[in-house]
Each structure stands twice: as C-alpha cells, then as structure tokens.
Design a protein around this motif. Sequence first.
Motif, mmCIF file in Angstrom:
data_model
loop_
_atom_site.group_PDB
_atom_site.id
_atom_site.type_symbol
_atom_site.label_atom_id
_atom_site.label_comp_id
_atom_site.label_asym_id
_atom_site.label_seq_id
_atom_site.Cartn_x
_atom_site.Cartn_y
_atom_site.Cartn_z
ATOM 1 N N ASP A 15 52.138 48.173 43.043
ATOM 2 C CA ASP A 15 50.805 48.770 43.108
ATOM 3 C C ASP A 15 49.765 47.844 42.475
ATOM 4 O OD1 ASP A 15 48.952 50.874 43.608
ATOM 5 O OD2 ASP A 15 48.981 51.304 41.464
ATOM 6 N N TRP A 16 50.120 47.287 41.353
ATOM 7 C CA TRP A 16 49.193 46.384 40.663
ATOM 8 C C TRP A 16 48.960 45.123 41.484
ATOM 9 C CZ3 TRP A 16 45.325 46.202 37.727
ATOM 10 C CH2 TRP A 16 44.955 45.062 37.032
ATOM 11 N N SER A 18 49.176 44.892 44.703
ATOM 12 C CA SER A 18 48.342 45.283 45.843
ATOM 13 C C SER A 18 46.881 45.400 45.411
ATOM 14 C CB SER A 18 48.880 46.600 46.413
ATOM 15 O OG SER A 18 47.855 47.418 46.865
ATOM 16 N N TYR A 19 46.672 45.943 44.217
ATOM 17 C CA TYR A 19 45.299 46.075 43.711
ATOM 18 C C TYR A 19 44.668 44.698 43.529
ATOM 19 C CZ TYR A 19 41.280 47.457 40.998
ATOM 20 O OH TYR A 19 39.991 47.641 40.569
ATOM 21 N N THR A 21 45.438 41.933 45.056
ATOM 22 C CA THR A 21 45.179 41.303 46.354
ATOM 23 C C THR A 21 43.956 41.911 47.022
ATOM 24 O OG1 THR A 21 47.547 41.130 46.578
ATOM 25 C CG2 THR A 21 46.265 40.723 48.564
ATOM 26 N N ASP A 22 43.884 43.239 47.029
ATOM 27 C CA ASP A 22 42.832 43.914 47.797
ATOM 28 C C ASP A 22 41.492 43.981 47.061
ATOM 29 O OD1 ASP A 22 44.736 44.320 49.677
ATOM 30 O OD2 ASP A 22 45.011 46.456 49.294
ATOM 31 N N PHE A 23 41.534 44.249 45.783
ATOM 32 C CA PHE A 23 40.283 44.601 45.101
ATOM 33 C C PHE A 23 39.721 43.546 44.152
ATOM 34 C CE2 PHE A 23 42.098 48.656 46.412
ATOM 35 C CZ PHE A 23 41.004 49.177 47.087
ATOM 36 N N TRP A 26 36.796 41.736 45.607
ATOM 37 C CA TRP A 26 35.570 42.546 45.664
ATOM 38 C C TRP A 26 34.946 42.686 44.282
ATOM 39 C CZ3 TRP A 26 33.094 43.950 50.004
ATOM 40 C CH2 TRP A 26 33.797 43.793 51.203
#
Lengths: 128, 256
Positions: A15-16, A18-19, A21-23, A26
């Motif tokens: 989860d971390w 993924s966070y 990578t995605d956020f 941004w």
Amino acid sequence: MGVADSEYAELTRKDWESYQTDFFPWEDKAVDFAMSEGTVDKALEKAEAGISRGHDNAVKSFDMDLAKYGVSETARESTTRKRQNNLSKTASVVSGLNKTRAHVQDLQQKVMAGDMAAGLSGSRLTEQ
Amino acid sequence: MSAKFFNDGFCEDQISFKKFQPFKFNQVFHKSDDDEVKETAQERALVEVASQKWNRGEQIYRPMQKKFMEKVDSIDSEAANEYAAGIANQHTKSAFDGTKGSVATQDIRSGINPNSGRFKGGQAEVSTKEAEATGENIGRSQVAQTEESATGMMNVVALGQGQSTKAQLGIAGLADSAATKSRNDAATAVNEAISKREGIGTVVGGAASYGSNNDWFTDTKTIPDFDSAQSTPDMAGLQGDSGYGYSGLQPRQQYA
C-alpha cells in the motif's frame, strides 16, 4: 509471527509503495506550484497573451463592422481610434496582469495553507 | 444486618474486588506448552478482508484513479487553454455583435448619418469595449484554467489521503461563465453608448456599470469559490465521501 501478521505487513508495504508511486509525484507538483516563482510567471505570460489576443481580435473586425453600413473610416478617424485602442489595450494588460499576479499568489497561499481540498498542510509530507 | 468494614474501606461483601488482578499486557496465557501466540480467527478474518479490499482497489478503483489523474493533467494543457480561449472569444464576439447592431439601429433611428463621425464614433466606442471585454475574458479564462488545474492537483493529493475533494467547474463550466460575463459586458456597453447619446437610461437590463463589472475574480462564477465548494457526487464515488470510497477500501488508512 503468524501468517496473518506477515500478510498484513506485506499489504501495508504494498500500500505504501503504491502511494509513493501514485501520489508522491502529485505532492511534488503541489509543492512546486505553491513555492515556485515560475507559477506566477507562467500565469502572467498566459494572461498577457490572452488579453492581447482578445483585444486584437476585436479591433480587427471593426472595418468589417462599418462596411455593413456602407461606410469606412477616414485616415484621421482611423488614427484616432487606433491610438485609443492602444491606450485601452495597455490599460487592460496592466490591470489584468496585476489582478492575475495577486490572484495566483493567493492561490499559492491556499495550496500551502490547505484551503484547497487537502492542501500541503494535510499532506503526508508534513505528517511524516 | 450491618456489613463488616475493613480498614481499607472495603466491606465484606466487596471483598471479591480486592482479589481482582488487572490484566497485564505483557502477560501471555498459553493453552499448551507451545511458546508461539496463536492467531485468532478474527485476526485471520481481518487480513482476509484487507486482502480482498486491496485486490478490489487494484482492479477497480486504481484504474479509475489513474484516469482521474490523467484528466487533471490535461486541464492546463495547451489544447485545453486554446479551447477555453476560443470559447471566451466566441461568446464575447457573439454578445457584442448584437450590441453594435443595437447602437447602430438606435443611431439611425435618431437620424444620425452612418457616414458621420458621430455614428462611427459610437461604433468605435462599442468596439473598444468589445476589445476590452474580449481581452479580459480570454485572459481570465487562462487564469481560470490555472486555478482549475491547481484544484485538480490538490484533489488528487486529497484523494491519496482519503479526504474530501473540492468541486471543479470543468471546461463546460468555464465556457458557461464566459458566456454570462460576455452578455453582461455587452449589455453594459450598449447601455453606456446609447445613454451617452440620448441621455436616456438603460436599454438592456441586468448589467451593472462596466467599472464594477470589470473585476476579474469576484463577479462571476469563472473562478471556483473555494469556501463554498462542495464535494460532487462523482468525486464522492472515487474518494469515499459517501462513506466507503477507494480510500476507505484500502488498508492505507490504518497508518495514515
């Protein structure tokens, strides 16, 4: 350690990741938007181009507007009108740029202070 | 029958409380001689549910989230800015075409010669207002794109944190605002032009004076009002405003 524990640990890691990578990109963008001088410069550039273009478009159509009534400007009338238009354009650009600068600086403040959705104050960057 | 009291305040009936031993967190109770703590059924169920939520998030919500990010990325693109500028230009031109016609009709009805300086001056005056309004509307549309982009960017950040997002206008909203502003500007211009000549009042209603209408960021809906912005239902679907969105499905909130 039990199977459930290790599975949960694995999920937490995924989860971390993924966070990140995605956020993270941004969050970086938001920081850059709020902190960079370039944000204001870019907005000013766009606003100036827009105001000038809009002005020029409208002025260009004036001759055609008069032609509809079968009349045209004399040289003197044309010179006077163009001078007035130039003055008006300069005033519009200056006024528009001042408002744009103030507005975008406010926007940067809002992003920093967290007034827009999460804002940077609510970011994980500051939570960590 | 009176209860017998001890020195420490407990009576005979309450003596069982004195014997109570509080639970110590580091105290491990073994069912057998095995030192390993067994997982409970609830712990296993929690992990199973968390895994299912994770998988569902990956399969359904993460692609949606990616799409949302792509859309936000495109808000401030050159193509979107061109589109917004074009819409602003078109609306302003269309509103002022009618205005110039109204001023000309009024002048001709009043017996003003179209070839006279007065007639051409009237048209020039409206044309200058049109130029100011067009420039302003296009400039404003560009700044509005920047603001929309910033709102979208912060919405993505909020999405990652499982927080509510703010409403966005979108390009259709910007176009609508440009149209409203153009109509107001045009109405104001025709009123000014005609009233100057005829000394009469308002011909086209619904517009304030040009000066007060000339504020870029306060008199129209072009710029989102962040204080009153609400989460929109389509946003709620993604980020959990309705109570169980993407963020709520992920185990992420456990350590957020």
